[in-house]
Write a protein that holds these residues in place. Sequence first.
Motif, short mmCIF file in Angstrom:
data_model
loop_
_atom_site.label_atom_id
_atom_site.label_comp_id
_atom_site.label_asym_id
_atom_site.label_seq_id
_atom_site.Cartn_x
_atom_site.Cartn_y
_atom_site.Cartn_z
N ARG A 104 6.45 11.92 -3.69
CA ARG A 104 5.72 13.13 -3.30
C ARG A 104 4.71 12.90 -2.17
O ARG A 104 4.28 13.84 -1.53
N THR A 105 4.32 11.65 -1.93
CA THR A 105 3.37 11.36 -0.86
C THR A 105 4.11 11.35 0.48
O THR A 105 5.05 10.59 0.65
N PRO A 106 3.71 12.23 1.42
CA PRO A 106 4.42 12.28 2.70
C PRO A 106 3.99 11.14 3.64
O PRO A 106 2.84 10.74 3.66
N TYR A 107 4.97 10.63 4.38
CA TYR A 107 4.73 9.62 5.41
C TYR A 107 5.40 10.10 6.69
O TYR A 107 6.54 10.55 6.66
N ARG A 108 4.66 10.01 7.81
CA ARG A 108 5.25 10.33 9.11
C ARG A 108 5.91 9.07 9.64
O ARG A 108 5.37 7.97 9.50
N GLY A 109 7.07 9.22 10.22
CA GLY A 109 7.77 8.07 10.76
C GLY A 109 8.65 8.46 11.91
O GLY A 109 8.77 9.63 12.26
N ASP A 134 0.80 -1.22 0.00
CA ASP A 134 0.00 0.00 0.00
C ASP A 134 0.84 1.28 0.00
O ASP A 134 0.30 2.37 -0.16
N VAL A 135 2.14 1.16 0.18
CA VAL A 135 3.02 2.33 0.20
C VAL A 135 3.15 2.87 -1.22
O VAL A 135 3.45 2.13 -2.16
N VAL A 136 2.94 4.17 -1.39
CA VAL A 136 3.03 4.82 -2.70
C VAL A 136 4.45 5.33 -2.88
O VAL A 136 4.92 6.17 -2.11
N ALA A 137 5.13 4.85 -3.92
CA ALA A 137 6.53 5.23 -4.18
C ALA A 137 6.59 6.25 -5.30
O ALA A 137 7.20 6.03 -6.34
N LYS A 145 12.82 -3.67 0.18
CA LYS A 145 13.47 -2.46 0.71
C LYS A 145 12.71 -1.22 0.24
O LYS A 145 12.14 -1.19 -0.85
N ILE A 146 12.74 -0.20 1.11
CA ILE A 146 12.06 1.06 0.82
C ILE A 146 13.10 2.17 0.88
O ILE A 146 13.78 2.34 1.90
N ASP A 147 13.24 2.92 -0.22
CA ASP A 147 14.19 4.02 -0.30
C ASP A 147 13.45 5.33 -0.04
O ASP A 147 12.45 5.63 -0.70
N LEU A 148 13.96 6.09 0.93
CA LEU A 148 13.28 7.31 1.38
C LEU A 148 14.11 8.56 1.10
O LEU A 148 15.32 8.49 0.91
N SER A 149 13.43 9.70 1.16
CA SER A 149 14.06 11.01 1.08
C SER A 149 13.38 11.91 2.10
O SER A 149 12.21 11.69 2.44
N LEU A 150 14.10 12.93 2.57
CA LEU A 150 13.50 13.91 3.50
C LEU A 150 12.83 15.05 2.76
O LEU A 150 12.13 15.86 3.37
N THR A 151 13.03 15.13 1.45
CA THR A 151 12.41 16.18 0.64
C THR A 151 11.62 15.55 -0.49
O THR A 151 12.00 14.50 -1.03
N PRO A 152 10.50 16.17 -0.89
CA PRO A 152 9.69 15.60 -1.97
C PRO A 152 10.39 15.75 -3.31
O PRO A 152 11.18 16.67 -3.52
N GLU A 201 13.16 10.19 16.97
CA GLU A 201 12.69 11.48 16.48
C GLU A 201 11.66 11.29 15.36
O GLU A 201 11.82 10.45 14.49
N ALA A 202 10.60 12.09 15.39
CA ALA A 202 9.57 12.05 14.35
C ALA A 202 10.05 12.83 13.13
O ALA A 202 10.59 13.93 13.28
N VAL A 203 9.87 12.25 11.95
CA VAL A 203 10.26 12.90 10.70
C VAL A 203 9.19 12.65 9.63
O VAL A 203 8.43 11.70 9.71
N THR A 204 9.16 13.54 8.65
CA THR A 204 8.33 13.33 7.46
C THR A 204 9.25 12.91 6.33
O THR A 204 10.27 13.56 6.10
N VAL A 205 8.91 11.81 5.67
CA VAL A 205 9.74 11.29 4.58
C VAL A 205 8.87 11.05 3.35
O VAL A 205 7.63 11.04 3.42
N PHE A 206 9.54 10.83 2.22
CA PHE A 206 8.89 10.57 0.95
C PHE A 206 9.52 9.32 0.35
O PHE A 206 10.74 9.18 0.36
N VAL A 207 8.70 8.40 -0.14
CA VAL A 207 9.19 7.13 -0.68
C VAL A 207 9.62 7.34 -2.12
O VAL A 207 8.80 7.64 -2.99
N LYS A 208 10.94 7.19 -2.36
CA LYS A 208 11.49 7.33 -3.71
C LYS A 208 11.29 6.07 -4.52
O LYS A 208 11.00 6.12 -5.71
N SER A 209 11.48 4.92 -3.88
CA SER A 209 11.30 3.65 -4.58
C SER A 209 11.14 2.54 -3.55
O SER A 209 11.47 2.70 -2.37
N LYS A 210 10.60 1.44 -4.02
CA LYS A 210 10.53 0.23 -3.20
C LYS A 210 10.83 -0.94 -4.11
O LYS A 210 10.46 -0.95 -5.28
N ARG A 211 11.58 -1.90 -3.55
CA ARG A 211 12.05 -3.03 -4.36
C ARG A 211 11.34 -4.30 -3.91
O ARG A 211 11.51 -4.74 -2.78
#
Length: 150
Positions: free
Chosen positions: A80-85, A74-77, A137-144, A122-132
């Motif tokens: 641009r979709t923000p996820y709190r983590g 269900d994770v959108v890669a 594996k899930i590749d994240l970024s801190l910026t959209p 620490e709570a952060v907002t991340v964006f999923v760049k890709s998932k394999r």
Amino acid sequence: TGRSGSGVFVDFGCEREGMLPFSNAKTQGCEGELMGLRKGRNVVVYVVAKSCHARMRIVLSLLPGPGPRLRWDDVVADGRTPYRGLVSNITEFGVFVDIGTERNGLVPSNLLQSQPGLAIGEAVTVFVKSKRRDTRKIDLSLTPAQSVLK
């Protein structure tokens, strides 16, 4: 069971003590309650992150976590979709973030310039760049991403 410069250690019946980080309590608005904890006092805690490496760490919270867990599918890669983590582990090659899926995602160290000094819990907002799919594996970024990734 004790204090350190970064939080309070709690024996919650696991083979390892858990850590209630000061940084996590501050962002949750319960810093005063955490500072008032004394050795031997009973307290209700929630596990928010754990690492499964040699120095297994368990991060606790005084507040329950967010609602139901996400399924990996269900994770959108789209970048641009923000996820709190919550930051669950910090290594030389990046920061692992628990976004609520069965596997933590990774923000590679070369993408951490925008937010140096992150702490476990620490709570952060991340964006999923890709998932394999092969490795889950899930590749994240801190910026959209500037545009939707394919």
